[in-house]
Scaffold this motif. Structure first.
Motif, PDB file in Angstrom:
ATOM      1  N   UNK A  38       0.963  -1.199  -0.028  1.00  0.00           N
ATOM      2  CA  UNK A  38       0.017   0.086  -0.105  1.00  0.00           C
ATOM      3  C   UNK A  38       0.855   1.161   0.161  1.00  0.00           C
ATOM      4  N   UNK A  39       0.387   2.346  -0.255  1.00  0.00           N
ATOM      5  CA  UNK A  39       0.998   3.615  -0.284  1.00  0.00           C
ATOM      6  C   UNK A  39       1.440   3.814   1.088  1.00  0.00           C
ATOM      7  N   UNK A  40       2.725   4.578   1.293  1.00  0.00           N
ATOM      8  CA  UNK A  40       3.196   4.702   2.672  1.00  0.00           C
ATOM      9  C   UNK A  40       2.721   5.446   3.634  1.00  0.00           C
ATOM     10  N   UNK A  41       2.068   6.370   3.305  1.00  0.00           N
ATOM     11  CA  UNK A  41       1.085   7.148   4.041  1.00  0.00           C
ATOM     12  C   UNK A  41      -0.237   6.333   4.674  1.00  0.00           C
ATOM     13  N   UNK A  42      -0.589   5.596   3.679  1.00  0.00           N
ATOM     14  CA  UNK A  42      -1.650   4.892   4.166  1.00  0.00           C
ATOM     15  C   UNK A  42      -1.331   3.645   4.944  1.00  0.00           C
ATOM     16  N   UNK A  43      -0.104   3.237   4.677  1.00  0.00           N
ATOM     17  CA  UNK A  43       0.391   2.033   5.639  1.00  0.00           C
ATOM     18  C   UNK A  43       0.711   2.614   7.057  1.00  0.00           C
ATOM     19  N   UNK A  44       1.091   3.778   7.253  1.00  0.00           N
ATOM     20  CA  UNK A  44       1.238   4.225   8.444  1.00  0.00           C
ATOM     21  C   UNK A  44       0.007   4.565   9.146  1.00  0.00           C
ATOM     22  N   UNK A  45      -1.092   5.178   8.496  1.00  0.00           N
ATOM     23  CA  UNK A  45      -2.367   5.279   9.195  1.00  0.00           C
ATOM     24  C   UNK A  45      -3.065   4.013   9.434  1.00  0.00           C
ATOM     25  N   UNK A  46      -2.721   2.838   8.704  1.00  0.00           N
ATOM     26  CA  UNK A  46      -3.546   1.775   9.240  1.00  0.00           C
ATOM     27  C   UNK A  46      -2.759   1.195  10.468  1.00  0.00           C
ATOM     28  N   UNK A  47      -1.534   1.152  10.383  1.00  0.00           N
ATOM     29  CA  UNK A  47      -0.524   0.693  11.249  1.00  0.00           C
ATOM     30  C   UNK A  47      -0.829   1.573  12.852  1.00  0.00           C
ATOM     31  N   UNK A  48      -1.054   2.835  12.644  1.00  0.00           N
ATOM     32  CA  UNK A  48      -1.546   3.534  13.932  1.00  0.00           C
ATOM     33  C   UNK A  48      -3.009   3.422  14.271  1.00  0.00           C
ATOM     34  N   UNK A  49      -3.788   3.278  13.426  1.00  0.00           N
ATOM     35  CA  UNK A  49      -5.331   2.978  13.548  1.00  0.00           C
ATOM     36  C   UNK A  49      -5.327   1.561  14.295  1.00  0.00           C
ATOM     37  N   UNK A  50      -4.794   0.468  13.730  1.00  0.00           N
ATOM     38  CA  UNK A  50      -4.844  -0.907  14.392  1.00  0.00           C
ATOM     39  C   UNK A  50      -4.487  -0.894  15.858  1.00  0.00           C
ATOM     40  N   UNK A  51      -2.972  -0.224  16.219  1.00  0.00           N
ATOM     41  CA  UNK A  51      -2.519  -0.113  17.518  1.00  0.00           C
ATOM     42  C   UNK A  51      -3.467   0.851  18.410  1.00  0.00           C
ATOM     43  N   UNK A  52      -3.860   2.010  18.030  1.00  0.00           N
ATOM     44  CA  UNK A  52      -4.655   2.851  18.770  1.00  0.00           C
ATOM     45  C   UNK A  52      -5.956   2.220  19.086  1.00  0.00           C
ATOM     46  N   UNK A  53      -6.436   1.458  18.235  1.00  0.00           N
ATOM     47  CA  UNK A  53      -8.003   0.980  18.470  1.00  0.00           C
ATOM     48  C   UNK A  53      -7.698   0.045  19.902  1.00  0.00           C
ATOM     49  N   UNK A  54      -6.779  -0.630  20.147  1.00  0.00           N
ATOM     50  CA  UNK A  54      -6.780  -1.233  21.408  1.00  0.00           C
ATOM     51  C   UNK A  54      -6.966  -0.251  22.929  1.00  0.00           C
ATOM     52  N   UNK A  55      -6.580   0.711  22.438  1.00  0.00           N
ATOM     53  CA  UNK A  55      -6.620   1.678  23.769  1.00  0.00           C
ATOM     54  C   UNK A  55      -8.081   2.439  23.952  1.00  0.00           C
ATOM     55  N   UNK A  56      -8.472   2.506  22.690  1.00  0.00           N
ATOM     56  CA  UNK A  56     -10.121   3.234  22.441  1.00  0.00           C
ATOM     57  C   UNK A  56     -10.978   2.011  22.852  1.00  0.00           C
ATOM     58  N   UNK A  57     -10.349   0.782  22.423  1.00  0.00           N
ATOM     59  CA  UNK A  57     -11.567  -0.270  22.989  1.00  0.00           C
ATOM     60  C   UNK A  57     -11.396  -0.381  24.448  1.00  0.00           C
ATOM     61  N   UNK A  58     -10.489  -0.228  25.257  1.00  0.00           N
ATOM     62  CA  UNK A  58     -10.565  -0.373  26.544  1.00  0.00           C
ATOM     63  C   UNK A  58     -11.302   0.722  27.247  1.00  0.00           C
ATOM     64  N   UNK A  59     -11.117   1.844  26.662  1.00  0.00           N
ATOM     65  CA  UNK A  59     -11.862   3.003  27.152  1.00  0.00           C
ATOM     66  C   UNK A  59     -13.119   3.224  27.029  1.00  0.00           C
ATOM     67  N   UNK A  60     -13.531   2.752  25.810  1.00  0.00           N
ATOM     68  CA  UNK A  60     -14.852   2.753  25.438  1.00  0.00           C
ATOM     69  C   UNK A  60     -15.665   1.206  26.341  1.00  0.00           C
ATOM     70  N   UNK A  61     -15.127   0.396  26.381  1.00  0.00           N
ATOM     71  CA  UNK A  61     -15.626  -0.621  26.916  1.00  0.00           C
ATOM     72  C   UNK A  61     -16.036  -0.244  28.480  1.00  0.00           C
ATOM     73  N   UNK A  62     -15.160   0.387  29.044  1.00  0.00           N
ATOM     74  CA  UNK A  62     -15.347   0.604  30.745  1.00  0.00           C
ATOM     75  C   UNK A  62     -16.419   1.810  30.683  1.00  0.00           C
ATOM     76  N   UNK A  63     -16.556   2.470  29.564  1.00  0.00           N
ATOM     77  CA  UNK A  63     -17.676   3.528  29.642  1.00  0.00           C
ATOM     78  C   UNK A  63     -19.013   2.754  29.251  1.00  0.00           C
ATOM     79  N   UNK A  64     -18.931   1.776  28.349  1.00  0.00           N
ATOM     80  CA  UNK A  64     -20.180   1.108  28.172  1.00  0.00           C
ATOM     81  C   UNK A  64     -20.622   0.227  29.310  1.00  0.00           C
ATOM     82  N   UNK A  65     -19.816  -0.309  29.943  1.00  0.00           N
ATOM     83  CA  UNK A  65     -20.206  -1.192  31.245  1.00  0.00           C
ATOM     84  C   UNK A  65     -20.717  -0.200  32.331  1.00  0.00           C
TER      85      UNK A  65
END
Length: 222
Positions: free
Chosen positions: A150-177
């Motif tokens: 993939x284009x380099x900029x898109x590759x970096x965005x996907x990598x940052x998105x996949x890694x950052x989603x784990x943190x958002x996942x935990x925050x949103x899960x706590x709010x949902x509970x």
């Protein structure tokens, strides 16, 4: 409404803004700097005096001057132009990565907190395993794994998105509970509201936690 009515309202809004600036000078200065960075990234083509990739071997490693504000690098490229265009790249990659992480993290977090059970248990253990690895290192490994597919900029965005989603996942899960245990959600359940309506109307509608985590995520991604 006539123009005479609009003038006092405009003055009132201006006075409120000025009061907020006086009360919070540090936040105001930070906001101005952020706006300048965003504007620089948006209009990089007009601000940069040189092409960021143009090489001038006769002007290598020069110090700051009127022609080269930040000097030149070992290949004679204008450092100021590269900083300006680099701001655009950083903003695009970080903003795209945070948007992707926010969408993925919100979906996983809401699903994990609302459904619970084995799905929640497995997802959170996977999240814990991912967080046991330094996230910056994990993002670099993902960029290498995706490679030149993939284009380099898109590759970096996907990598940052996949890694950052784990943190958002935990925050949103706590709010949902927390929201799931609220009396109005229990009342909606007892009245026969579907799971889809409860998630969309009462849980997914709580945006403040996701916005706060997104603000922090942009700074980390940059």
């Amino acid at each position: 409404m006539c123009s005479s009515d609009l003038a006092p309202a405009a003055r009132s809004r201006t006075s409120r803004v000025l009061r907020q600036i006086r009360r919070r000078p540090i936040e105001s200065v930070g906001g101005v700097i952020l706006i300048l960075v965003v504007l620089t990234a948006m209009f990089a083509g007009f601000i940069a005096p040189f092409d960021y990739a143009a090489q001038e071997f006769g002007a290598r490693l020069e110090g700051p001057s009127g022609a080269h504000f930040f000097g030149t690098d070992s290949l004679g490229r204008d450092v100021f132009s590269r900083v300006v265009f680099g701001a655009r790249t950083s903003m695009l990659a970080s903003t795209s990565g945070v948007l992707l992480s926010g969408i993925m993290g919100a979906l996983l977090g809401v699903s994990s907190g609302f459904l619970g059970g084995k799905f929640d248990l497995v997802l959170q253990r996977v999240t814990d395993g991912i967080h046991s690895v330094p996230l910056l290192l994990l993002a670099m490994l993902l960029v290498v794994a995706i490679g030149s597919k993939l284009p380099s900029l898109l590759t970096v965005a996907i990598a940052l998105g996949l890694v950052g989603s784990t943190t958002v996942n935990r925050v949103v899960r706590g709010s949902t509970l927390a929201v799931k245990a609220m009396p109005y959600v229990e009342a909606a359940t007892s009245l026969g509201a579907t799971s889809q309506r409860i998630v969309l109307r009462h849980i997914q509608d709580r945006k403040s936690t996701r916005l706060n985590s997104s603000h922090l995520g942009i700074s980390y991604a940059v």
